[in-house]
Every structure is written in C-alpha cells, then in structure tokens.
Design a protein around this motif. Sequence first.
Motif, mmCIF file in Angstrom:
data_model
loop_
_atom_site.group_PDB
_atom_site.id
_atom_site.type_symbol
_atom_site.label_atom_id
_atom_site.label_comp_id
_atom_site.label_asym_id
_atom_site.label_seq_id
_atom_site.Cartn_x
_atom_site.Cartn_y
_atom_site.Cartn_z
ATOM 1 N N GLU A 1 0.783 -0.904 -0.267
ATOM 2 C CA GLU A 1 0.196 0.441 -0.219
ATOM 3 C C GLU A 1 1.058 1.288 -0.015
ATOM 4 O O GLU A 1 0.849 2.495 -0.534
ATOM 5 C CB GLU A 1 -0.766 0.107 1.037
ATOM 6 C CG GLU A 1 -1.862 -0.562 1.073
ATOM 7 C CD GLU A 1 -3.061 -0.450 2.646
ATOM 8 O OE1 GLU A 1 -3.986 0.550 2.447
ATOM 9 O OE2 GLU A 1 -2.590 -1.399 2.956
ATOM 10 N N ILE A 2 1.497 1.538 0.933
ATOM 11 C CA ILE A 2 2.902 2.788 1.066
ATOM 12 C C ILE A 2 3.576 2.178 -0.805
ATOM 13 O O ILE A 2 3.996 3.575 -0.938
ATOM 14 C CB ILE A 2 3.983 2.607 2.397
ATOM 15 C CG1 ILE A 2 3.056 2.127 3.773
ATOM 16 C CG2 ILE A 2 5.001 3.744 1.692
ATOM 17 C CD1 ILE A 2 4.183 1.609 4.513
ATOM 18 N N ARG A 3 3.738 1.888 -0.950
ATOM 19 C CA ARG A 3 4.587 1.748 -2.556
ATOM 20 C C ARG A 3 4.013 2.173 -3.813
ATOM 21 O O ARG A 3 4.275 3.070 -3.802
ATOM 22 C CB ARG A 3 4.887 0.459 -3.188
ATOM 23 C CG ARG A 3 5.953 0.159 -1.771
ATOM 24 C CD ARG A 3 7.867 0.107 -2.723
ATOM 25 N NE ARG A 3 8.632 0.118 -1.685
ATOM 26 C CZ ARG A 3 9.016 -1.310 -2.290
ATOM 27 N NH1 ARG A 3 8.916 -1.979 -3.387
ATOM 28 N NH2 ARG A 3 10.468 -1.945 -1.609
ATOM 29 N N LYS A 4 1.912 2.312 -3.422
ATOM 30 C CA LYS A 4 1.749 2.758 -4.631
ATOM 31 C C LYS A 4 1.438 3.606 -3.926
ATOM 32 O O LYS A 4 0.848 4.869 -4.709
ATOM 33 C CB LYS A 4 0.150 1.704 -4.390
ATOM 34 C CG LYS A 4 0.369 0.271 -4.762
ATOM 35 C CD LYS A 4 -0.471 -1.118 -4.612
ATOM 36 C CE LYS A 4 -0.688 -2.054 -4.836
ATOM 37 N NZ LYS A 4 -2.245 -2.841 -5.160
ATOM 38 N N CYS B 1 1.910 10.014 -5.068
ATOM 39 C CA CYS B 1 1.623 11.199 -4.314
ATOM 40 C C CYS B 1 3.283 11.852 -5.685
ATOM 41 O O CYS B 1 2.780 13.104 -5.750
ATOM 42 C CB CYS B 1 2.373 11.557 -3.358
ATOM 43 S SG CYS B 1 1.045 11.000 -2.255
ATOM 44 N N GLN B 2 4.477 10.922 -5.660
ATOM 45 C CA GLN B 2 4.909 11.779 -6.192
ATOM 46 C C GLN B 2 4.829 12.510 -7.718
ATOM 47 O O GLN B 2 5.186 13.748 -8.131
ATOM 48 C CB GLN B 2 5.902 10.626 -6.488
ATOM 49 C CG GLN B 2 6.741 10.931 -7.179
ATOM 50 C CD GLN B 2 8.479 10.013 -7.180
ATOM 51 O OE1 GLN B 2 7.781 8.882 -7.272
ATOM 52 N NE2 GLN B 2 9.982 10.418 -6.736
ATOM 53 N N CYS B 3 3.804 11.473 -8.663
ATOM 54 C CA CYS B 3 3.341 11.828 -9.822
ATOM 55 C C CYS B 3 2.403 12.771 -9.817
ATOM 56 O O CYS B 3 2.008 14.186 -10.544
ATOM 57 C CB CYS B 3 2.396 10.788 -10.322
ATOM 58 S SG CYS B 3 0.886 10.372 -9.884
ATOM 59 N N LYS C 1 8.041 11.550 0.849
ATOM 60 C CA LYS C 1 8.889 12.307 1.816
ATOM 61 C C LYS C 1 8.376 11.408 3.185
ATOM 62 O O LYS C 1 9.261 10.213 3.267
ATOM 63 C CB LYS C 1 8.971 13.445 2.342
ATOM 64 C CG LYS C 1 10.804 13.476 3.451
ATOM 65 C CD LYS C 1 10.845 14.930 3.287
ATOM 66 C CE LYS C 1 11.704 14.781 5.140
ATOM 67 N NZ LYS C 1 11.420 16.934 5.442
ATOM 68 N N TRP C 2 7.478 11.704 3.931
ATOM 69 C CA TRP C 2 6.962 10.698 5.056
ATOM 70 C C TRP C 2 6.693 9.156 4.447
ATOM 71 O O TRP C 2 7.442 8.576 5.696
ATOM 72 C CB TRP C 2 6.049 11.323 5.325
ATOM 73 C CG TRP C 2 5.168 11.085 6.497
ATOM 74 C CD1 TRP C 2 5.299 11.373 7.987
ATOM 75 C CD2 TRP C 2 4.438 10.043 6.933
ATOM 76 N NE1 TRP C 2 4.798 10.807 8.864
ATOM 77 C CE2 TRP C 2 4.173 9.790 8.410
ATOM 78 C CE3 TRP C 2 3.483 8.855 5.927
ATOM 79 C CZ2 TRP C 2 3.586 8.910 8.342
ATOM 80 C CZ3 TRP C 2 2.918 8.263 6.846
ATOM 81 C CH2 TRP C 2 2.244 8.182 8.035
ATOM 82 N N LEU C 3 6.068 8.746 3.356
ATOM 83 C CA LEU C 3 5.479 7.910 2.831
ATOM 84 C C LEU C 3 7.072 6.338 2.905
ATOM 85 O O LEU C 3 7.361 5.121 2.898
ATOM 86 C CB LEU C 3 5.012 7.460 2.256
ATOM 87 C CG LEU C 3 3.539 7.488 2.452
ATOM 88 C CD1 LEU C 3 2.576 7.942 0.707
ATOM 89 C CD2 LEU C 3 2.547 6.888 3.210
ATOM 90 N N SER C 4 7.797 7.585 1.929
ATOM 91 C CA SER C 4 8.899 6.778 1.884
ATOM 92 C C SER C 4 9.975 6.479 2.940
ATOM 93 O O SER C 4 10.454 5.561 3.108
ATOM 94 C CB SER C 4 10.360 7.355 0.947
ATOM 95 O OG SER C 4 9.543 8.151 -0.126
ATOM 96 N N GLU C 5 9.751 7.319 4.041
ATOM 97 C CA GLU C 5 10.382 6.649 5.022
ATOM 98 C C GLU C 5 9.924 5.832 5.806
ATOM 99 O O GLU C 5 10.559 4.395 7.357
ATOM 100 C CB GLU C 5 9.989 8.346 6.332
ATOM 101 C CG GLU C 5 11.495 9.042 6.073
ATOM 102 C CD GLU C 5 11.495 10.281 6.740
ATOM 103 O OE1 GLU C 5 11.141 10.691 8.164
ATOM 104 O OE2 GLU C 5 12.816 11.433 6.664
ATOM 105 N N LEU C 6 8.764 5.510 6.170
ATOM 106 C CA LEU C 6 7.915 5.062 6.509
ATOM 107 C C LEU C 6 8.570 3.219 5.864
ATOM 108 O O LEU C 6 8.712 2.546 7.044
ATOM 109 C CB LEU C 6 6.097 5.164 6.250
ATOM 110 C CG LEU C 6 5.720 4.588 7.562
ATOM 111 C CD1 LEU C 6 5.949 4.751 9.219
ATOM 112 C CD2 LEU C 6 3.626 5.311 7.612
#
Length: 556
Positions: free
Chosen positions: A16-19, A24-26, A34-39
């Motif tokens: 889910e985080i990767r999706k 969000c990035q696009c 950034k927050w999801l990447s840290e998670l």
Amino acid sequence: MAEESLKFDLREMKIEIRKAMRQCQCRGLIQTTKWLSELNFALQDVKLTLGDVPPEIPDPEEEQELDSYLLAKSFFDVKEYDRCAHFTEWCRSPKTRFLHLYSRYLSGEKKKLENTRDSSCPNDPVHNANLRDLMSELKRDYLSHRLDGFGLYLYGVVLKLLDLQKESLDVFVESIHKEPLHWGAWLEMATLIPDRSKLNSLLLPDHWMKQFFLGHTYLDQQLNDEALDIYWMLRQNGFENSHYILAQTAIAFHNRRDVDMAIQTFRQLQRMDPCRLDNLDTYSNLLYVQEMRVDLAHLAHQACEIDKYRVETCCVIGNYYSLRSEHQKAVLYFQRALKLNPRYHSAWTLIGHEFMEMKNTNAAIQSYRQAIEVNRRDYRAWYGLGQTYEILKMMFYCLYYYKQAQQLRPNDSRMLIALGEAYEKMEKIKDALKCYFRARSVGDIEGTALLKLAKLYDKLNQTEHAAEAFNEYVRDCESRQVGDKSELSQAFKHLANYYIKRNQVDEAYQYAQKCLEYEETKEEGKALLRTIAQRRSQQEEGDMQVSEECIDILNL
C-alpha cells in the motif's frame, strides 16, 4: 487500550505504501512522498518482489493527455507553476487536472511569500489571489462528484485558508476515506480538531493510518501519555526502526517535561539519521532550557552545514544567540525563519520571548498574537501574553491569557501557578488557593506550589495551615535535594518563629539551627537561638518552682 491488540500485515502495508508513494509523487505531493518513503524504509526487512507492486496502467483519458502531463510535471518540479498550469488548462483526467489546480494554488502561495516585505506584519492567507477562483472551480467539480481523494484534499486546503473550517473538515474526512495513505490530508485535518471530543465525533476510516493520525493529534492536544501508548504499540508491531515515530516520542517526552529522556531520544535519532533537520528546533529548545551551550553550538554548526536555509536551522541558531544573551541577533534569525515560512508559529513565539528579554512589551505582544493567529493551540504564546500583561499590570487581560494557556495544558503546574499568582494579585484568594492546590496535585514541576500556599496562608494569618505547608515544603526540598536557598531559609525562619510562639522549643531549636546555614538568615537565626535559650531557662525555672511547691505540699 484497544489499539494495543492490533496486529498488522506488514507485507500488505508495504505494498500500500509503495502504491501511495507513486501516486503522491506523480502529483507533486513531495512532503507526503517523503513521509511515506521513510515509513517504507522502516519496513526494509519486509521483502517484496517486482510483481507485488504492478505498474499503474493509465486510462484512455490519461493516455491522451500524457504529453501535456509530462511537460507540465517537468515545469512543476522546477517550481515554474504558472507554466505548469498553462499547459494543463484543458486537461480533464483526475491526475492532470489535480496538477493544474495544485500548481495554481502553489503559484499564489509563492507570490504571496515573495511579496512579504516585513515578517513582523501579519500574513493574511486571503492574499493568495488564486484562492477564490480555485474555490469556485473546485466547488463545481465537488458538486458534480468529479473530485478524487487528492482533489478533495486540495479543496479542503482552500476552504481552510478561506476560514471555512467546518466545510473544510468535512471535505478532509471525505478525502481520507478515498485516499487513506495521503498523510498531508490527515495533517491538515488535525489542525481543525480542537479537542478530544471533536476527534471522537469524526467518522474516520478503519485503516492502519488512523493510528499514526491519532498519535499525531494526541501529541498536538498535549495528550502525551496516550500518544506514547500508540507509538509504543506501533514500534511493537513492525515500526521499531521508524525515524518519524522516534521523533514523535522525543516530542512527547519534551511535552511531559521529561527533559533527560527527550534529549536522550533526540540523540538516538541523530545517530540513526545525522543529516535529519526535521524537529531539530524542538531539540534546540531542550538544549536551551538546560543551558547546554556547547551542545547547542555544535548543533547550530551541524544544521548550518546541512542546510542554512531551513527554518529549523534558523531556529537553532536563534536559540544559540539567545542563550548567549545576544537577543538582537536571535530575533534576526527567527525573522529569517519567518521569511522562509510565515506560518512557522514557533518562530513568532520565540521572537516574543526575545522582545520580552529586551523589555519591548509592545513588540512582544504583537509577536505572541501572530503566533496564536497561526496556531491557536500554541500554549507558550498564550502564556507569554499573560506574562506580558502581568508586567504591564493589566491583570484582567493577564488572567484571560493565563486561563487560555491552562486550558491547553491542564496538567502543567506552571500554568496553574501563574493563574494562582494572578488571582492573588487581584485579591481573589479562594481562586488562588484552588490553583495552588491543583498545581500540587498534578505534580508540582518547579516545587513552588507549597511555598505559594504557605505564604498565602501566612498572609491570611492562618498560622496552622501556613506552618503545615512550610513543613511540607521543607520536607519536599530535602527529599529532592533541590530548592531555592533564599526561600528555604525563610521557610526555616518562619517555622522557628511558629514553634517559639507555641513554646515548642525543641522544634524551634531545630529550625533556628538550620537558619545558621544560610547567610541571609544567619543573624536572625542567632537571635532566635537566644530567644529559645531564654524560653528554656524560663521553663526550667518554672519547672523548679513547681517542684518546690510540690515538695512543700508533701511536707504539710
């Protein structure tokens, strides 16, 4: 707590985080990415295969607008927001339409920031000229059900900036139901929730992201124990390596005035992520309070080396100069932080503190008011206003602001002590006593509630209550091995006099001897010992006279 029994499927969560990161990035939502990447990094031990996160397949409308989107996104990434908006003006797919509207919003915010000439003037959010046009377009799309979760988020942000808070909150709730992993929507929603009862009334999605939101909101509302419970639960369920959770834990310790644990946790975070600037301003506040000048100087140098144009860096350097009593330089750096982000409320509060140090009460009041304008839950700004009006002897204003601070920090004895002192100056003795008793019951941080009670009872000539409070204050200071020497010596003197009046010379002698240990009560202690010696001799003479009378009676 019910949350403690939760068990997460970490593999599904990571998918889910990767999706969500990709979505969000696009769309240019870089802070949530950034927050999801840290998670995602915190779950690095959870391995995925390439097929677990399949590539996103665009619908025919998106496919048709792909060239426009790619061009516009390249402009967006280099902050050419007007060009981005121009090349997506006629696009209708949800992703490209969001990029168009979002770039118009950011263009207005960028121009507003560039037009800010004096950071000491309030920054009116309506000065973003694009907001009202954006609201009209977003409202039309909303009523025709054309907004996805990201579009609803932007609509909520615009409504919030136009002070339509109730409508904004409803839209944010809709947004997180559609896109529960969009952390930016959760954060914006948190600022609109004044208390726990409002939080409990919201119909939130039953999703694991809700736990992160509750932890953040509890922390924001000073419900620190509840926040720590949630963060402990998250760490027990797979997020033990999360830098975000560690930072939030440190902030909770800071809010609880557990300074040593807060500093220890921030140091652990720095070892894990030495180039991280997020929350470094809070860490610098702790070092400032502890007067750890060398550590603060090292932190300021380190932050400056990483990025000297971050608000956190400006705040750290400002705190460093403040600790050195260079208040003008401190104000300069806090104002620089506001140039970078006018809604950085901590800088407004810190500027207020500096102006107070420089005895500029008018400027302090203006700064504190601006801090409250940006964030009404900043108890330090309310407390600062109370202190300022107390200095100006405007006690009704002072009382109002102290009450606001105390409501935000109901279990902080400092707020209650300040409120009690204000009541005392206004001759509202019963209210003052209630505040001091309450301060004592919630855990007197500075150890002054008992002393205030004792002095107030003494002022009211309630000698028994005063002596009891002074006795407890002395015992408390001796058990903690801390205490103001001046106040402690005066407490010993008061107790010695009290016991002399009651002819309890042994107890009086004990406290008079203590007076000799302090320079300011040494002479009075000697005088008290002479008085005690006289009382003892009188008692002995009286005892001898009684004995002789008894012998005479027996001889009859």
